[in-house]
Design an enzyme around this catalytic site. Structure first.
Site, PDB file in Angstrom:
ATOM      1  N   ASP A 239      -2.798   7.998   8.064  1.00  0.00           N
ATOM      2  CA  ASP A 239      -3.775   7.155   8.745  1.00  0.00           C
ATOM      3  C   ASP A 239      -3.025   6.196   9.660  1.00  0.00           C
ATOM      4  OD1 ASP A 239      -2.776   5.117   7.189  1.00  0.00           O
ATOM      5  OD2 ASP A 239      -4.633   4.759   6.061  1.00  0.00           O
TER       6      ASP A 239
ATOM      7  N   HIS B  43      -0.157   4.548   7.311  1.00  0.00           N
ATOM      8  CA  HIS B  43       0.537   5.150   6.159  1.00  0.00           C
ATOM      9  C   HIS B  43       1.008   6.581   6.407  1.00  0.00           C
ATOM     10  CE1 HIS B  43      -2.289   2.072   4.580  1.00  0.00           C
ATOM     11  NE2 HIS B  43      -1.165   1.674   4.031  1.00  0.00           N
TER      12      HIS B  43
ATOM     13  N   SER C 154       0.798  -1.226   0.000  1.00  0.00           N
ATOM     14  CA  SER C 154       0.000   0.000   0.000  1.00  0.00           C
ATOM     15  C   SER C 154       0.833   1.280   0.000  1.00  0.00           C
ATOM     16  CB  SER C 154      -0.931   0.010   1.215  1.00  0.00           C
ATOM     17  OG  SER C 154      -0.185  -0.187   2.399  1.00  0.00           O
TER      18      SER C 154
END
Ligand SMILES: *[C@@H]1O[C@H](CO)[C@@H](O)[C@H](O)[C@H]1NC(C)=O
Ligand SMILES: *[C@@H]1O[C@H](CO)[C@@H](O)[C@H](O)[C@H]1NC(C)=O
Ligand SMILES: *[C@@H]1O[C@H](CO)[C@@H](O)[C@H](O)[C@H]1NC(C)=O
Ligand SMILES: *[C@@H]1O[C@H](CO)[C@@H](O)[C@H](O)[C@H]1NC(C)=O
Ligand SMILES: *[C@@H]1O[C@H](CO)[C@@H](O)[C@H](O)[C@H]1NC(C)=O
Ligand SMILES: *[C@@H]1O[C@H](CO)[C@@H](O)[C@H](O)[C@H]1NC(C)=O
Ligand SMILES: *[C@@H]1O[C@H](CO)[C@@H](O)[C@H](O)[C@H]1NC(C)=O
Ligand SMILES: *[C@@H]1O[C@H](CO)[C@@H](O)[C@H](O)[C@H]1NC(C)=O
Length: 380
Positions: free
Chosen positions: A343, A346, A39
């Site tokens: 978040d 990340h 991600s």
């Protein structure tokens, strides 16, 4: 009148800036960039996976709040991510497109189009990493690398010499491993789990992916090893869980066990790459030490290049550290550029930009043996 004048002046200035940017436009430093991993570099592949749930998707608000289109794209960031930012330093407008959006649009991925992004949020070095957290499905590294090698076979059938030449000059950017570490902590497989053996398994998998890409013609690898994953707001919250009391908290107030894995893994990846470069003719690489970079940022957050003021809390999410998760109803911080974390897992666009810049220009402090700018230089 005065306000029309100002509007005109602003418009003219904008036009001039645009012209200057166009004037400065040069061809990218590589014919193409191929991106693999998780991600940190996914730009929307997971949007197209039916059995991948919201835990591993970023196609809903508040993701993308600072992206030029101000809407979610599938990037796990408020704006651009590391793949975009490295692509921009290479002279591309952003990351190459996600493989699955090309296929969805029934486009045949072309070799000459500047590259493809194969990365998938939740994926890891091990095939078992991802599905049990993401609701059933991610593109594993095995799938990502297999998808590239089958495309490369097709390109070589179409035009053997051109394909080989373009692939050998292209950049292969890989950022993966954090999810293996998260799951190793979250799902201890045996009471006396052996960390060293686990890390060796990760490196063995890494070796086989790089060998497969090399066999398909790749020569220039930019690799980033996992950062201090124990400092993510999610892991910080675990370390400070009030029902268990502070457990294994390290000097940064992070989950020590997770950070220890990152610290042990980096030198193993470094040895692996050095060994491969001796074994595989003309293979060249640049390894970014994300642990070293994180140590540096946590020790000196107010460095003028970034001025971070919030190292612990996520910008988007409820709870003491923002560990509640980011979505359209979660609290959002005011100044995203002053936060390291976007978040619970990340970095913000501002924080990943620091990493991208380091990968590109670092002169031996956190990137070895050469930086990406040197890696992509034409070879005689
Ligand atoms: C996604 O699926 C996993 C595994 O089934 C589950 O633990 C998680 O809660 C799900 N997340 C969401 C947001 O539905
Ligand atoms: C990508 O890899 C997956 C898993 O191996 C496979 O199911 C899929 O067909 C591949 N897609 C392409 C375009 O190669
Ligand atoms: C292969 O690529 C070269 C260089 O781009 C081009 O000149 C040639 O026409 C191509 N050949 C075929 C069969 O497409
Ligand atoms: C992490 O490693 C350090 C140094 O090797 C050690 O002192 C510490 O106990 C380890 N912490 C955890 C939680 O494993
Ligand atoms: C790797 O790249 C550097 C910098 O461009 C160059 O000096 C070196 O010769 C290259 N090594 C190989 C094996 O191509
Ligand atoms: C950080 O703060 C210094 C001093 O106020 C300022 O000069 C610099 O531009 C700031 N850097 C960023 C990235 O905002
Ligand atoms: C949305 O985020 C908030 C704040 O982090 C959280 O409390 C809530 O459970 C989330 N909602 C969903 C549907 O995940
Ligand atoms: C936002 O944060 C950055 C980094 O700390 C700082 O340089 C900038 O001045 C802040 N902007 C505002 C409007 O406070």
């Amino acid at each position: 009148m005065a306000s029309r004048g100002r509007a005109f002046a602003a418009g003219a200035l904008f036009l001039l800036l645009e012209l200057a940017l166009q004037g400065a436009a040069e061809p990218p430093l590589v014919p193409a960039m191929f991106v693999f991993g998780d991600s940190l570099v996914d730009v929307g592949n997971n949007n197209h996976l039916a059995r991948c749930n919201a835990s591993c998707r970023a196609d809903y608000p508040r993701y993308g709040v600072d992206h030029p289109c101000h809407s979610p794209t599938g990037r796990f960031s408020n704006g651009y991510n590391l793949a975009d930012q490295l692509a921009q330093l290479l002279g591309f407008p952003e990351s190459p497109p996600p493989l699955l959006s090309l296929l969805k649009a029934r486009l045949v991925p072309q070799m000459s189009s500047g590259g493809i992004n194969f990365a998938s949020g939740g994926a890891g070095l091990l095939d078992r990493t991802g599905p049990r957290v993401c609701g059933g499905e991610v593109l594993s590294m095995t799938a990502q690398v297999g998808n590239f090698t089958s495309l490369a076979r097709r390109w070589r059938r179409e035009n053997r010499t051109t394909a080989a030449d373009l692939i050998s000059r292209s950049l292969f950017f890989i950022s993966v491993g954090s999810n293996d570490l998260f799951e190793h902590i979250a799902f201890p497989s045996a009471p006396n789990r052996n960390d060293i053996r686990f890390l060796q398994d990760l490196v063995a998998s890494y070796t086989s992916y790089i060998k497969d890409l090399y066999a398909a013609g790749a020569r220039k690898f930019s690799v980033v090893s996992p950062s201090l994953v124990g400092c993510c707001p999610s892991q910080r919250a675990l370390a400070h869980d009030p029902s268990k009391g502070p457990i294994g908290v390290d000097k940064f107030g992070c989950l020590g066990a997770a950070n220890n894995l990152s610290r042990q893994l980096h030198p193993m990846v470094a040895d692996m790459l050095q060994g491969l470069s001796l074994e595989l003719p003309r293979m060249n690489y640049s390894l970014g030490d994300a642990v070293g970079m994180a140590d540096f940022v946590f020790n000196s957050p107010s460095t003028p290049a970034y001025n971070f003021t919030e190292l612990e809390r996520a910008c988007c999410g409820s709870g003491e550290f923002g560990e509640g998760g980011c979505n359209g109803s979660a609290p959002l911080c005011g100044n995203r550029s002053s936060y390291v974390f976007w978040d619970r897992f990340h970095p913000t666009e501002a924080a990943s930009a620091v990493t991208a810049k380091e990968l590109f220009v670092d002169t031996g402090l956190f990137v070895r043996p050469i930086n990406v700018q040197q890696l992509v230089a034409p070879q005689p």
